[in-house]
Write a protein that holds these residues in place. Structure first.
Motif, PDB file in Angstrom:
ATOM      1  N   ASP A   1      -9.863   4.479   1.486  1.00  0.00           N
ATOM      2  CA  ASP A   1      -9.477   3.259   1.734  1.00  0.00           C
ATOM      3  C   ASP A   1      -9.849   2.246   0.552  1.00  0.00           C
ATOM      4  O   ASP A   1     -11.071   2.152   0.238  1.00  0.00           O
ATOM      5  N   HIS A   2      -8.836   1.545  -0.109  1.00  0.00           N
ATOM      6  CA  HIS A   2      -9.233   0.637  -1.148  1.00  0.00           C
ATOM      7  C   HIS A   2      -9.304  -0.701  -0.291  1.00  0.00           C
ATOM      8  O   HIS A   2      -8.243  -1.463  -0.427  1.00  0.00           O
ATOM      9  N   SER A   3     -10.546  -0.833   0.194  1.00  0.00           N
ATOM     10  CA  SER A   3     -10.537  -2.069   1.073  1.00  0.00           C
ATOM     11  C   SER A   3     -12.021  -2.700   0.801  1.00  0.00           C
ATOM     12  O   SER A   3     -13.085  -1.957   0.447  1.00  0.00           O
TER      13      SER A   3
ATOM     14  N   ALA B   1      -3.624  -2.374  -4.802  1.00  0.00           N
ATOM     15  CA  ALA B   1      -2.185  -2.139  -4.016  1.00  0.00           C
ATOM     16  C   ALA B   1      -1.134  -1.842  -5.336  1.00  0.00           C
ATOM     17  O   ALA B   1      -1.389  -1.927  -6.577  1.00  0.00           O
TER      18      ALA B   1
ATOM     19  N   ASN C   1      -2.892   8.162  -2.437  1.00  0.00           N
ATOM     20  CA  ASN C   1      -2.938   6.801  -1.582  1.00  0.00           C
ATOM     21  C   ASN C   1      -3.389   5.823  -2.605  1.00  0.00           C
ATOM     22  O   ASN C   1      -4.109   6.012  -3.698  1.00  0.00           O
TER      23      ASN C   1
ATOM     24  N   GLY D   1      -4.453   1.478  -1.509  1.00  0.00           N
ATOM     25  CA  GLY D   1      -4.530   0.583  -0.484  1.00  0.00           C
ATOM     26  C   GLY D   1      -5.269   1.228   0.569  1.00  0.00           C
ATOM     27  O   GLY D   1      -6.032   1.997   0.544  1.00  0.00           O
ATOM     28  N   ASP D   2      -4.766   0.739   1.963  1.00  0.00           N
ATOM     29  CA  ASP D   2      -5.579   1.323   3.095  1.00  0.00           C
ATOM     30  C   ASP D   2      -4.646   1.951   4.053  1.00  0.00           C
ATOM     31  O   ASP D   2      -5.085   2.026   5.159  1.00  0.00           O
ATOM     32  N   SER D   3      -3.413   2.525   3.752  1.00  0.00           N
ATOM     33  CA  SER D   3      -2.710   3.480   4.604  1.00  0.00           C
ATOM     34  C   SER D   3      -3.522   4.805   4.408  1.00  0.00           C
ATOM     35  O   SER D   3      -3.850   5.202   3.387  1.00  0.00           O
TER      36      SER D   3
ATOM     37  N   SER E   1       0.068   3.744   8.763  1.00  0.00           N
ATOM     38  CA  SER E   1      -0.315   2.488   8.310  1.00  0.00           C
ATOM     39  C   SER E   1      -1.630   1.967   9.046  1.00  0.00           C
ATOM     40  O   SER E   1      -1.983   2.489  10.051  1.00  0.00           O
TER      41      SER E   1
ATOM     42  N   THR F   1       0.938  -1.211  -0.124  1.00  0.00           N
ATOM     43  CA  THR F   1       0.094  -0.244   0.119  1.00  0.00           C
ATOM     44  C   THR F   1       0.863   1.146  -0.182  1.00  0.00           C
ATOM     45  O   THR F   1       2.040   1.159   0.284  1.00  0.00           O
TER      46      THR F   1
ATOM     47  N   ILE G   1      -7.479  -5.949   0.945  1.00  0.00           N
ATOM     48  CA  ILE G   1      -7.463  -4.474   0.280  1.00  0.00           C
ATOM     49  C   ILE G   1      -7.733  -4.808  -1.319  1.00  0.00           C
ATOM     50  O   ILE G   1      -7.636  -5.710  -1.804  1.00  0.00           O
TER      51      ILE G   1
END
Length: 243
Positions: free
Chosen positions: A136-138, A166, A116, A118-120, A192, A101, A163
């Motif tokens: 958030d890409h989750s 990424a 960004n 991912g989910d950081s 993170s 991420t 996620i």
């Protein structure tokens, strides 16, 4: 921007696959990056290391001059990092499936450009209001957006670590990039998932509101995450606009 950061392995992992760094170029602009390696034992730390080093190198040698350029720069450079990791993943069996991420920001005089994948996460703290400025890409965030679950429920689901985007996982690294006003006294917090999945948002806000130094705030946040069990690597970065 005055920057402080801290990274910690946590209490339940044998290895820290998070990477964090700050770079200042000749114009005085700053790039800050956190990468959280994924893939378990599949060299997530290698993907995170490549991401931070390559972005930093490109920023120092050919960084953007304006916020508008920075938006295009992030999209282009993240794709190049993605290509590099995909290429590297074919070199060794242990590298297959590695990814990371990323949350990153470039600070200009009055503007912050935040990217960004991912989910950081990235947050802006302005006038005692803390706002998440990343998406958030989750899997659980997709459920939150559709109204199926609440944000509080999302953090408790076992699927919270899945996620949907990424760097290094597919040929197309689709990042989110946005720009925000960055006023004197504002704080940028990047972290993170080892922080926000264990420490309540209100507690994070309480730490940011104190008169402690940015370095001490980072230490306090890492301590809070570890006190809550430290199930994952924890990385925290705080940038204070001193202009």
């Amino acid at each position: 921007m005055q920057v402080a950061y801290q990274t910690d392995v946590g209490h339940q992992r044998s290895q820290n696959q998070d990477r964090v760094a700050q770079f200042t170029n000749q114009r005085g602009n700053q790039l800050v990056v956190i990468a959280d390696g994924i893939g378990g034992n599949r060299s997530g730390d290698v993907a995170a290391e490549i991401t931070v080093k390559q972005l930093g190198h490109r920023f120092m040698t050919a960084g953007p001059e304006t916020p508008l350029e920075a938006i295009r720069w992030f999209a282009r450079e993240t794709q190049l990092v993605n290509d590099e990791i995909l290429k590297k993943s074919k070199e060794k069996t242990s590298y297959q499936g590695m990814g990371t991420t990323m949350v990153a920001a470039i600070a200009f005089a009055k503007t912050l450009v935040v990217a960004n994948i991912g989910d950081s996460r990235g947050y802006l703290f302005h006038d005692e209001l803390m706002t998440q400025v990343t998406i958030d890409h989750s899997l659980v965030n997709e459920l939150v957006k559709s109204g199926d679950i609440t944000e509080a429920e999302a953090l408790k689901l076992p699927q919270s670590n899945i996620i949907t985007r990424a760097i290094g996982i597919s040929p197309d690294a689709r990042i989110e990039v946005n720009r925000f006003k960055f006023a004197p006294g504002d704080q940028l917090l990047m972290c993170s998932d080892g922080l926000f999945k264990t420490v309540d948002k209100e507690k994070i806000k309480e730490v940011l509101m104190t008169a402690a130094s940015s370095s001490d705030k980072c230490k306090q946040l890492v301590q809070l995450a570890n006190a809550a069990g430290g199930p994952d690597n924890i990385t925290v970065l705080i940038g204070l606009n001193e202009e």
